[in-house]
Design an enzyme around this catalytic site. Structure first.
Site, PDB file in Angstrom:
ATOM      1  N   THR A   1      29.129 -29.716   3.638  1.00  0.00           N
ATOM      2  CA  THR A   1      30.446 -30.330   3.841  1.00  0.00           C
ATOM      3  C   THR A   1      30.312 -31.839   3.872  1.00  0.00           C
ATOM      4  O   THR A   1      29.368 -32.369   4.459  1.00  0.00           O
ATOM      5  CB  THR A   1      31.136 -29.825   5.130  1.00  0.00           C
ATOM      6  OG1 THR A   1      32.295 -30.644   5.384  1.00  0.00           O
ATOM      7  CG2 THR A   1      30.217 -29.863   6.348  1.00  0.00           C
TER       8      THR A   1
ATOM      9  N   PHE B   1      34.743 -29.914  -3.935  1.00  0.00           N
ATOM     10  CA  PHE B   1      35.722 -30.920  -4.344  1.00  0.00           C
ATOM     11  C   PHE B   1      35.073 -32.243  -4.708  1.00  0.00           C
ATOM     12  O   PHE B   1      35.416 -32.860  -5.691  1.00  0.00           O
ATOM     13  CB  PHE B   1      36.718 -31.161  -3.200  1.00  0.00           C
ATOM     14  CG  PHE B   1      37.821 -30.144  -3.145  1.00  0.00           C
ATOM     15  CD1 PHE B   1      37.892 -29.112  -4.062  1.00  0.00           C
ATOM     16  CD2 PHE B   1      38.804 -30.232  -2.168  1.00  0.00           C
ATOM     17  CE1 PHE B   1      38.911 -28.171  -4.007  1.00  0.00           C
ATOM     18  CE2 PHE B   1      39.822 -29.304  -2.108  1.00  0.00           C
ATOM     19  CZ  PHE B   1      39.890 -28.269  -3.012  1.00  0.00           C
TER      20      PHE B   1
ATOM     21  N   HIS C   1      40.804 -23.086   7.311  1.00  0.00           N
ATOM     22  CA  HIS C   1      41.771 -23.358   6.248  1.00  0.00           C
ATOM     23  C   HIS C   1      42.342 -22.082   5.622  1.00  0.00           C
ATOM     24  O   HIS C   1      42.885 -22.118   4.527  1.00  0.00           O
ATOM     25  CB  HIS C   1      41.126 -24.245   5.172  1.00  0.00           C
ATOM     26  CG  HIS C   1      40.800 -25.631   5.679  1.00  0.00           C
ATOM     27  ND1 HIS C   1      39.893 -26.463   5.091  1.00  0.00           N
ATOM     28  CD2 HIS C   1      41.284 -26.317   6.741  1.00  0.00           C
ATOM     29  CE1 HIS C   1      39.820 -27.600   5.772  1.00  0.00           C
ATOM     30  NE2 HIS C   1      40.648 -27.539   6.779  1.00  0.00           N
TER      31      HIS C   1
ATOM     32  N   CYS D   1      57.673 -11.237  -4.250  1.00  0.00           N
ATOM     33  CA  CYS D   1      57.760 -10.028  -3.426  1.00  0.00           C
ATOM     34  C   CYS D   1      58.875  -9.133  -3.959  1.00  0.00           C
ATOM     35  O   CYS D   1      59.761  -9.583  -4.697  1.00  0.00           O
ATOM     36  CB  CYS D   1      58.088 -10.476  -2.002  1.00  0.00           C
ATOM     37  SG  CYS D   1      58.258  -9.143  -0.813  1.00  0.00           S
TER      38      CYS D   1
ATOM     39  N   ALA E   1      32.631 -26.422   1.487  1.00  0.00           N
ATOM     40  CA  ALA E   1      32.584 -25.955   0.102  1.00  0.00           C
ATOM     41  C   ALA E   1      31.159 -25.890  -0.457  1.00  0.00           C
ATOM     42  O   ALA E   1      30.861 -25.054  -1.311  1.00  0.00           O
ATOM     43  CB  ALA E   1      33.454 -26.866  -0.763  1.00  0.00           C
TER      44      ALA E   1
ATOM     45  N   ASN F   1      22.802 -31.014   3.652  1.00  0.00           N
ATOM     46  CA  ASN F   1      23.849 -31.387   2.694  1.00  0.00           C
ATOM     47  C   ASN F   1      23.230 -32.195   1.563  1.00  0.00           C
ATOM     48  O   ASN F   1      22.332 -32.991   1.801  1.00  0.00           O
ATOM     49  CB  ASN F   1      24.937 -32.216   3.392  1.00  0.00           C
ATOM     50  CG  ASN F   1      26.266 -32.122   2.685  1.00  0.00           C
ATOM     51  OD1 ASN F   1      26.806 -31.025   2.538  1.00  0.00           O
ATOM     52  ND2 ASN F   1      26.793 -33.236   2.223  1.00  0.00           N
TER      53      ASN F   1
ATOM     54  N   THR G   1      28.833 -23.368  -3.442  1.00  0.00           N
ATOM     55  CA  THR G   1      28.550 -23.841  -4.817  1.00  0.00           C
ATOM     56  C   THR G   1      27.434 -23.012  -5.454  1.00  0.00           C
ATOM     57  O   THR G   1      27.441 -22.799  -6.672  1.00  0.00           O
ATOM     58  CB  THR G   1      28.157 -25.337  -4.852  1.00  0.00           C
ATOM     59  OG1 THR G   1      27.075 -25.551  -3.953  1.00  0.00           O
ATOM     60  CG2 THR G   1      29.315 -26.230  -4.478  1.00  0.00           C
TER      61      THR G   1
HETATM   62  P1  NAD Z   1      33.581 -31.316  -0.117  1.00  0.00           P
HETATM   63  O1  NAD Z   1      33.765 -30.929  -1.545  1.00  0.00           O
HETATM   64  O2  NAD Z   1      34.305 -32.485   0.392  1.00  0.00           O
HETATM   65  O3  NAD Z   1      32.032 -31.583   0.133  1.00  0.00           O
HETATM   66  C1  NAD Z   1      31.064 -30.649  -0.228  1.00  0.00           C
HETATM   67  C2  NAD Z   1      29.709 -31.202   0.213  1.00  0.00           C
HETATM   68  O4  NAD Z   1      28.753 -30.192  -0.007  1.00  0.00           O
HETATM   69  C3  NAD Z   1      29.282 -32.427  -0.557  1.00  0.00           C
HETATM   70  O5  NAD Z   1      28.928 -33.443   0.355  1.00  0.00           O
HETATM   71  C4  NAD Z   1      28.063 -31.951  -1.374  1.00  0.00           C
HETATM   72  O6  NAD Z   1      27.036 -32.914  -1.413  1.00  0.00           O
HETATM   73  C5  NAD Z   1      27.606 -30.765  -0.600  1.00  0.00           C
HETATM   74  N1  NAD Z   1      27.002 -29.692  -1.399  1.00  0.00           N
HETATM   75  C6  NAD Z   1      27.464 -29.128  -2.538  1.00  0.00           C
HETATM   76  N2  NAD Z   1      26.679 -28.101  -2.910  1.00  0.00           N
HETATM   77  C7  NAD Z   1      25.693 -28.027  -1.993  1.00  0.00           C
HETATM   78  C8  NAD Z   1      24.589 -27.158  -1.794  1.00  0.00           C
HETATM   79  N3  NAD Z   1      24.321 -26.160  -2.657  1.00  0.00           N
HETATM   80  N4  NAD Z   1      23.790 -27.355  -0.706  1.00  0.00           N
HETATM   81  C9  NAD Z   1      24.037 -28.375   0.167  1.00  0.00           C
HETATM   82  N5  NAD Z   1      25.075 -29.223   0.034  1.00  0.00           N
HETATM   83  C10 NAD Z   1      25.898 -29.038  -1.019  1.00  0.00           C
HETATM   84  O7  NAD Z   1      33.841 -30.012   0.743  1.00  0.00           O
HETATM   85  P2  NAD Z   1      34.390 -29.833   2.227  1.00  0.00           P
HETATM   86  O8  NAD Z   1      33.782 -30.834   3.125  1.00  0.00           O
HETATM   87  O9  NAD Z   1      34.292 -28.406   2.530  1.00  0.00           O
HETATM   88  O10 NAD Z   1      35.935 -30.201   2.102  1.00  0.00           O
HETATM   89  C11 NAD Z   1      36.679 -29.738   0.998  1.00  0.00           C
HETATM   90  C12 NAD Z   1      37.911 -28.915   1.296  1.00  0.00           C
HETATM   91  O11 NAD Z   1      38.108 -28.124   0.150  1.00  0.00           O
HETATM   92  C13 NAD Z   1      37.796 -27.966   2.423  1.00  0.00           C
HETATM   93  O12 NAD Z   1      38.960 -28.084   3.127  1.00  0.00           O
HETATM   94  C14 NAD Z   1      37.744 -26.565   1.787  1.00  0.00           C
HETATM   95  O13 NAD Z   1      38.711 -25.729   2.384  1.00  0.00           O
HETATM   96  C15 NAD Z   1      38.207 -26.745   0.379  1.00  0.00           C
HETATM   97  N6  NAD Z   1      37.383 -26.032  -0.629  1.00  0.00           N
HETATM   98  C16 NAD Z   1      36.964 -24.751  -0.400  1.00  0.00           C
HETATM   99  C17 NAD Z   1      36.190 -24.110  -1.344  1.00  0.00           C
HETATM  100  C18 NAD Z   1      35.738 -22.693  -1.068  1.00  0.00           C
HETATM  101  O14 NAD Z   1      36.399 -21.973  -0.322  1.00  0.00           O
HETATM  102  N7  NAD Z   1      34.598 -22.270  -1.601  1.00  0.00           N
HETATM  103  C19 NAD Z   1      35.827 -24.749  -2.532  1.00  0.00           C
HETATM  104  C20 NAD Z   1      36.298 -26.060  -2.741  1.00  0.00           C
HETATM  105  C21 NAD Z   1      37.064 -26.693  -1.771  1.00  0.00           C
END
Ligand code: NAD
Length: 240
Positions: free
Chosen positions: A189, A34, A120, A149, A23, A213, A27
């Site tokens: 992540t 999350f 996912h 549907c 995720a 990260n 951002t």
């Molecule tokens: P997570 O929210 O658990 O962790 C995100 C990590 O990214 C954090 O450790 C944070 O410090 C880091 N981070 C945030 N912005 C950053 C940046 N600009 N540069 C570097 N690091 C940054 O996310 P995860 O590990 O992907 O797990 C969350 C679950 O939620 C996944 O299964 C995912 O499918 C889902 N999710 C997806 C989205 C999306 O599709 N964009 C968004 C939110 C959650």
């Protein structure tokens, strides 16, 4: 050597690269993650997002599920950021075996990447639970209530809800890439969502590992290079 120079050297010395992201890669496109300070987990009182995004909650309370999904998960106006664009460039330049992503937003494909294993699923694919008919993102995003549907079945997103298993084809592709790569770049992540994070255990002996990260992760100690910064900012500085 600066962090970026070290990352550049790892990129230059590699023949086959896998990017493993989450995720935090999106951002900088305005989609909240999350678990970090601005993440969805700080934003929602009562039922946790993990519970709402679970198979059981979806089955029991589809109205509430779709209300949360439309307002907190879908981001139809989001566009690829510097990280997505740099990775698409890496693929065009021939070194990137593929992107393994936990994201469901489709932004890698929008940036031009073709080799993407979506662990996912994707908000862009939706299907009727009864007859299997496929629907696009607009159908689910634009309507209200529970999307139906023409046959009357519920149209659900092809995303993996908590309590559901990961798509086998994406896992197979991800494992094939991870076990072949000589450089694995992990970024954005928390590496706390399983089984996705566990796939990194299958990296090739002798392969090199770097992490970008904002917060610390359980894999920091094993990486040759750890950059605690923004993934878009870091990748934008690479000469690819
Ligand atoms: P997570 O929210 O658990 O962790 C995100 C990590 O990214 C954090 O450790 C944070 O410090 C880091 N981070 C945030 N912005 C950053 C940046 N600009 N540069 C570097 N690091 C940054 O996310 P995860 O590990 O992907 O797990 C969350 C679950 O939620 C996944 O299964 C995912 O499918 C889902 N999710 C997806 C989205 C999306 O599709 N964009 C968004 C939110 C959650």
């Amino acid at each position: 050597m600066s962090d970026i120079e070290q990352l550049q050297a790892l990129y230059n010395e590699a023949d086959s690269i896998v990017f493993f992201g989450g995720a935090g890669v999106s951002t900088e496109s305005g989609i909240p993650d999350f678990r970090s300070a601005n993440g969805l987990y700080r934003d929602f009182s009562g039922v946790s997002p993990e519970e709402i995004l679970s198979h059981d909650f979806f089955e029991a309370h589809p109205e509430e599920f779709f209300r949360f999904y439309r307002t907190k998960i879908l981001a139809p106006d989001a566009r690829p950021n510097a990280a997505h664009l740099a990775l698409a460039r890496m693929e065009r330049n021939g070194k990137l075996l593929g992107i393994v992503t936990q994201n469901i937003d489709g932004l890698h494909q929008m940036a031009g990447s073709r080799r993407v294993a979506e662990l996912h699923g994707s908000v862009h694919r939706n299907y009727c639970q009864r007859c299997g008919r496929k629907y696009d993102l607009g159908f689910v995003a634009d309507g209200g209530g529970v999307p139906r549907c023409s046959c009357g079945g519920i149209v659900r997103p092809d995303v993996v809800l908590y309590g559901e298993s990961l798509p086998e084809d994406a896992i197979e592709t991800a494992l094939a890439w991870i076990s072949r790569a000589d450089f694995i770049l992990v970024a954005g992540t928390s590496l706390t969502v399983y089984p996705a994070a566990g796939l990194l255990r299958y990296r090739k002996r002798g392969s090199r590992l770097a992490l970008i990260n904002r917060d610390a992760t359980p894999l920091d100690a094993e990486a040759e290079l750890v950059i605690h910064g923004k993934v878009g900012e870091a990748l934008a500085q690479l000469a690819l």
